[in-house]
Design a protein around this motif. Structure first.
Motif, PDB file in Angstrom:
ATOM      1  N   ARG A  82       4.004   0.569   2.465  1.00  0.00           N
ATOM      2  CA  ARG A  82       3.691  -0.321   3.596  1.00  0.00           C
ATOM      3  C   ARG A  82       3.346  -1.681   3.025  1.00  0.00           C
ATOM      4  NH1 ARG A  82      -1.002   2.695   5.493  1.00  0.00           N
ATOM      5  NH2 ARG A  82      -1.607   0.629   6.211  1.00  0.00           N
ATOM      6  N   GLU A 122       2.530  -5.624   9.488  1.00  0.00           N
ATOM      7  CA  GLU A 122       2.934  -4.712   8.400  1.00  0.00           C
ATOM      8  C   GLU A 122       4.438  -4.449   8.494  1.00  0.00           C
ATOM      9  OE1 GLU A 122       0.714  -1.159   8.620  1.00  0.00           O
ATOM     10  OE2 GLU A 122      -1.223  -2.080   8.085  1.00  0.00           O
ATOM     11  N   ASP A 163      -2.619   6.948   0.502  1.00  0.00           N
ATOM     12  CA  ASP A 163      -3.726   6.844   1.466  1.00  0.00           C
ATOM     13  C   ASP A 163      -4.221   5.413   1.534  1.00  0.00           C
ATOM     14  OD1 ASP A 163      -3.549   9.549   1.927  1.00  0.00           O
ATOM     15  OD2 ASP A 163      -5.041  10.026   0.379  1.00  0.00           O
ATOM     16  N   ASP A 164      -3.349   4.539   1.866  1.00  0.00           N
ATOM     17  CA  ASP A 164      -3.685   3.113   2.016  1.00  0.00           C
ATOM     18  C   ASP A 164      -4.222   2.506   0.733  1.00  0.00           C
ATOM     19  OD1 ASP A 164      -2.884   3.218   4.648  1.00  0.00           O
ATOM     20  OD2 ASP A 164      -4.927   3.533   5.432  1.00  0.00           O
ATOM     21  N   GLN A 205       0.843  -1.193   0.000  1.00  0.00           N
ATOM     22  CA  GLN A 205       0.000   0.000   0.000  1.00  0.00           C
ATOM     23  C   GLN A 205       0.877   1.241   0.000  1.00  0.00           C
ATOM     24  OE1 GLN A 205      -2.033  -0.890   3.668  1.00  0.00           O
ATOM     25  NE2 GLN A 205      -3.972  -1.455   2.527  1.00  0.00           N
ATOM     26  N   ARG A 240       1.808  -5.206   3.893  1.00  0.00           N
ATOM     27  CA  ARG A 240       0.949  -5.908   4.857  1.00  0.00           C
ATOM     28  C   ARG A 240       1.016  -7.390   4.592  1.00  0.00           C
ATOM     29  NH1 ARG A 240      -5.481  -4.763   5.825  1.00  0.00           N
ATOM     30  NH2 ARG A 240      -5.725  -6.208   7.622  1.00  0.00           N
TER      31      ARG A 240
END
Length: 428
Positions: free
Chosen positions: A398, A405, A381-382, A378, A400
């Motif tokens: 990031r 994470e 914004d995610d 990600q 996950r």
């Protein structure tokens, strides 16, 4: 001193205490009046008949058959001898008489010039005529008959004086039921006094509230002797009687009108005794029979009911009343078990469906993919990174994974593989 004849009043209404008639004048007036009376035929019963010795005269007393009224009659013996039937005391006759007044004695007497005995045939014809009249009036109707009491306490008895009929009724009745009491009226049962005396006794006993049944008894007799019991006055008195009346006048062949108007007829006085009271021996026997029948009926009913109860007790439902409940309890238990099994099967099926759906959900879940070793990158914004062109070198990312994470930075790409199977793999 009395007045002279010329000074006497002409009419009886004109006499006064000062101008009375002398006895001779009154007697003459009466004789003159009676002499103007015509001869008449008179019917009655001869109660006295005297023939004076040494004379041709005879004297008799003629009495009414219904009431106590009589007149003296004088006649020549030849008149008696000319009668077709011998005339004697008690005979029922018709006499042709002329009234005669004897001024010297002041007496009235009937002088007969013809006398006829009323024959039995004529008497019976008169009775038959009276019978038709009374029948037309309804005096013989069965609906007027009153029933006899079962056990009268007091019996009224009308009979002759010291007669055999009285003995037969009383002795036989008391032999059948010793406690019966009698109110006895001894009267003339034949002759000129019979009608009046029997009627008076009947009225007296009927007025007595203690008397429950009345018996008129006579031990038979000739037709002439039984005439008073066919007399209209006596018959109507019997019809008006409110107390049950039993007629026991003659024998089986005798049938005076009193038998027809009475409530019950007895052929003899002894038969009357049998009708008015029951036989104590027969009643005791009937009572014993009735008690035996009742006892047998009750015993039979009890035995039948006992057998019915025993049969009912022998039935399984009564011998073991819980049998029905046991069967119902077993059925309830079976149905409960079946319901439990059905519920368990439904729960198991539901659980299996849930497990299957859960597996399907897990299989479709991203977490399941991560568990297999995959990771989701990600950035921003995610947003999930789907194309390497979407990031620049040095951009923070990031990563996950299944257990958490990791931070990462985009580095320049360096080829690390040569095979075609790794063409699409990049480096981080």
């Amino acid at each position: 001193m009395t007045s002279t004849t010329g000074a006497l009043p002409a009419r009886a209404l004109d006499t006064t205490a000062g101008t009375p008639w002398p006895v001779r004048h009154l007697s003459a007036k009466i004789a003159e009046y009676i002499q103007r009376m015509p001869s008449v035929w008179v019917e009655g019963q001869v109660v006295q008949l005297n023939r004076r010795p040494g004379t041709t005269l005879a004297f008799l007393t003629l009495r009414d058959t219904d009431t106590d009224v009589s007149v003296p009659v004088s006649l020549h013996t030849r008149v008696l001898e000319q009668a077709t039937t011998e005339i004697s005391e008690g005979a029922h006759v018709v006499v042709h008489v002329t009234p005669a007044f004897w001024p010297k004695r002041g007496s009235l007497q009937m002088q007969a010039d013809e006398i006829r005995a009323v024959g039995v045939g004529e008497l019976l014809a008169r009775i038959e005529h009276l019978k038709r009249i009374l029948a037309a009036e309804g005096l013989f109707e069965p609906s007027r008959k009153k029933p006899l009491p079962f056990l009268p306490r007091v019996v009224g008895l009308i009979c002759g004086r010291e007669s055999k009929a009285e003995h037969d009724v009383v002795v036989n009745a008391r032999a059948r039921w010793p406690q019966v009491r009698f109110e006895i009226r001894e009267v003339a049962v034949q002759g000129t006094q019979a009608v009046s005396q029997v009627s008076a006794a009947l009225a007296e006993l009927d007025a007595d509230p203690a008397v429950e049944v009345i018996v008129v008894a006579r031990g038979g007799g000739a037709v002439e002797d039984l005439l008073p019991f066919s007399n209209e006055t006596l018959v109507r008195a019997a019809a008006a009687c409110r107390t049950p009346l039993v007629s026991a006048i003659g024998h089986e062949t005798d049938a005076p009108l009193l038998d027809l108007v009475a409530d019950h007829r007895a052929s003899t006085p002894t038969d009357a005794a049998k009708q008015i009271v029951p036989d104590i021996g027969e009643e005791r026997a009937r009572l014993q029979q009735a008690r035996s029948r009742i006892r047998a009926a009750i015993t039979h009913r009890l035995h039948r009911e006992e057998e019915g109860l025993a049969a009912m007790r022998s039935r399984p439902v009564l011998a073991r009343p819980h049998t029905v409940l046991d069967a119902e309890a077993e059925q309830v238990a079976r149905r409960r078990q079946a319901g439990r099994r059905a519920l368990e099967d439904r729960l198991h099926a539901g659980a299996a469906d849930v497990s299957r759906l859960a597996a399907q959900v897990r299989a479709l879940s991203p977490a399941a993919t991560l568990d297999r070793g995959y990771a989701v990158v990600q950035h921003g914004d995610d947003l999930v990174l789907r194309d390497p062109a979407e990031v620049e070198v040095g951009q923070a990312l990031r990563i996950r994974v299944a257990r958490g994470e990791l931070p990462a930075t985009v580095a320049p790409a360096t080829p690390r593989f040569t095979g075609p199977e790794h063409e699409d793999e990049g480096a981080t």
